[in-house]
Design an enzyme around this catalytic site. Structure first.
Site, mmCIF file in Angstrom:
data_model
loop_
_atom_site.group_PDB
_atom_site.id
_atom_site.type_symbol
_atom_site.label_atom_id
_atom_site.label_comp_id
_atom_site.label_asym_id
_atom_site.label_seq_id
_atom_site.Cartn_x
_atom_site.Cartn_y
_atom_site.Cartn_z
ATOM 1 N N CYS A 114 3.343 -5.987 9.857
ATOM 2 C CA CYS A 114 3.077 -4.969 8.839
ATOM 3 C C CYS A 114 4.452 -4.636 8.275
ATOM 4 O O CYS A 114 5.399 -4.399 9.039
ATOM 5 C CB CYS A 114 2.439 -3.731 9.463
ATOM 6 S SG CYS A 114 2.413 -2.294 8.367
ATOM 7 N N HIS A 158 5.700 -2.200 6.986
ATOM 8 C CA HIS A 158 6.251 -0.875 7.296
ATOM 9 C C HIS A 158 7.101 -0.881 8.576
ATOM 10 O O HIS A 158 7.996 -0.055 8.740
ATOM 11 C CB HIS A 158 5.121 0.138 7.523
ATOM 12 C CG HIS A 158 4.522 0.673 6.269
ATOM 13 N ND1 HIS A 158 3.780 -0.108 5.419
ATOM 14 C CD2 HIS A 158 4.547 1.911 5.725
ATOM 15 C CE1 HIS A 158 3.374 0.643 4.400
ATOM 16 N NE2 HIS A 158 3.821 1.867 4.569
ATOM 17 N N CYS A 161 2.573 -7.079 1.816
ATOM 18 C CA CYS A 161 1.640 -6.338 2.656
ATOM 19 C C CYS A 161 0.721 -7.341 3.353
ATOM 20 O O CYS A 161 -0.047 -8.043 2.680
ATOM 21 C CB CYS A 161 0.819 -5.390 1.776
ATOM 22 S SG CYS A 161 -0.458 -4.486 2.679
ATOM 23 N N ASN A 162 0.819 -7.407 4.663
ATOM 24 C CA ASN A 162 -0.035 -8.336 5.427
ATOM 25 C C ASN A 162 -1.502 -7.981 5.272
ATOM 26 O O ASN A 162 -2.367 -8.842 5.145
ATOM 27 C CB ASN A 162 0.290 -8.261 6.922
ATOM 28 C CG ASN A 162 1.691 -8.718 7.252
ATOM 29 O OD1 ASN A 162 1.902 -9.847 7.650
ATOM 30 N ND2 ASN A 162 2.673 -7.846 7.097
ATOM 31 N N THR A 163 -1.777 -6.682 5.300
ATOM 32 C CA THR A 163 -3.159 -6.215 5.274
ATOM 33 C C THR A 163 -3.831 -6.611 3.957
ATOM 34 O O THR A 163 -4.997 -7.015 3.943
ATOM 35 C CB THR A 163 -3.195 -4.680 5.452
ATOM 36 O OG1 THR A 163 -2.299 -4.326 6.504
ATOM 37 C CG2 THR A 163 -4.574 -4.194 5.793
ATOM 38 N N SER A 171 0.833 -1.207 0.000
ATOM 39 C CA SER A 171 0.000 0.000 0.000
ATOM 40 C C SER A 171 0.871 1.262 0.000
ATOM 41 O O SER A 171 0.402 2.344 -0.342
ATOM 42 C CB SER A 171 -0.886 0.008 1.241
ATOM 43 O OG SER A 171 -0.072 -0.080 2.390
ATOM 44 N N GLY A 205 -5.034 -0.219 6.378
ATOM 45 C CA GLY A 205 -5.475 -0.734 7.678
ATOM 46 C C GLY A 205 -6.930 -0.461 8.022
ATOM 47 O O GLY A 205 -7.580 -1.282 8.658
HETATM 48 N N1 DGL Z 1 2.450 -2.460 4.863
HETATM 49 C C1 DGL Z 1 1.116 -2.906 5.095
HETATM 50 C C2 DGL Z 1 1.108 -4.263 5.816
HETATM 51 O O1 DGL Z 1 2.054 -5.015 5.746
HETATM 52 C C3 DGL Z 1 0.100 -2.015 5.720
HETATM 53 C C4 DGL Z 1 0.159 -0.549 5.808
HETATM 54 C C5 DGL Z 1 -1.222 0.107 5.628
HETATM 55 O O2 DGL Z 1 -1.560 0.340 4.493
HETATM 56 O O3 DGL Z 1 -1.934 0.325 6.621
HETATM 57 O O4 DGL Z 1 0.160 -4.620 6.458
#
Ligand code: DGL
Length: 265
Positions: free
Chosen positions: A192, A194, A77-79, A14, A46
């Site tokens: 996440c 990030h 990206c986990n989300t 994201s 998120g």
């Molecule tokens: N980097 C994203 C993750 O791994 C999420 C960041 C976001 O868009 O809230 O979940």
């Protein structure tokens, strides 16, 4: 065969969190070019409503796969992946998607205290996928899910070189630290992509030392397994580029991409 003849690897997030995965993937796949895609127009993921986000991701990939025809896609990206991984695989059965899910299994294998925390976006902690991981691999542990509203944004600011406030970060990570029957949390899963950018800040602000589990290398290894090794005779950085769905990343983001050797399309 030159690097340009090989299909590129597409890495998706994201925002700029997926760079933590790209960094590792490049080490393991030096012969490949990389396309980094940040859906910054949709950031942060998120707080999105699930159906709308799934639709958005599927529609983005319809365009991305048509335009770039990558060898594989790494959903860094986990989300996004815990929500839309299955839908992506179903919609594009000819494409290989390497996913990112909270590293609950390795955390459960490694913890000595039995107290593990999962630091993630509110989206990821809500997912059935995450609950299933806990049930399947960590039922013997006490797992605290911590959904952070602000950390992805703070991490973006931090990595762009803007100052972040220690108190704001402390407030986000504090719920990860649990004391129970004389035992303490000893592993915090960075769920996440990030967050690993801020691992040093987390370490400094933590009330006690814990293992901050970053899955980036494991994801890169999985990607490597899915990509046929190929000889290459050329190592040009110029082939790697980044795509921002906003079409207009700010100056600090452009500089960051440059630092990663990514041109912006
Ligand atoms: N980097 C994203 C993750 O791994 C999420 C960041 C976001 O868009 O809230 O979940």
């Amino acid at each position: 065969m030159t690097r340009h003849d090989l299909k590129p690897i597409l890495v998706f997030d994201s925002g700029i969190g997926g760079l933590t995965v790209l960094r590792e993937a490049r080490v393991l796949m030096p012969e490949r070019g990389f396309i980094y895609v940040a859906d910054d127009a949709g950031f942060p993921y998120g707080g999105w409503e699930e159906e709308a986000l799934t639709k958005r991701i599927l529609s983005l990939f319809t365009d991305l796969l048509g335009t770039y025809q990558p060898e594989i896609c790494v959903i860094a990206c986990n989300t996004a992946f815990t929500l839309a991984g299955a839908a992506l695989r179903q919609a594009f059965p000819m494409m290989t998607f390497v996913g990112t899910v909270p590293a609950i299994k390795p955390a459960a294998e490694r913890t000595r205290s039995g107290l593990v925390s999962v630091l993630a976006t509110p989206g990821t902690v809500k997912r059935a996928y995450t609950r299933d991981l806990i049930q399947s691999f960590a039922s013997q542990c006490h797992v605290r899910l911590v959904g952070s509203e602000n950390l992805a944004r703070l991490a973006e600011a931090y990595i762009r070189g803007e100052g972040v406030n220690d108190e704001a970060v402390t407030a986000e990570i504090a719920p990860c630290f649990v004391e129970k029957d004389g035992a303490r949390t000893d592993i915090v899963v960075l769920a996440c992509t990030h967050y690993p950018f801020m691992a040093n800040v987390f370490r400094r602000l933590a009330p006690w030392p814990v293992d901050w589990l970053d899955p980036a290398e494991a994801i890169a290894r999985q990607a490597r397994r899915m990509v046929p090794a190929a000889d290459h005779t050329e190592h040009g950085q110029d082939y790697d580029f980044a795509v921002f769905t906003s079409g207009n990343p700010d100056f600090a983001t452009r500089r960051l991409m440059q630092g990663f050797g990514l041109r912006i399309l």
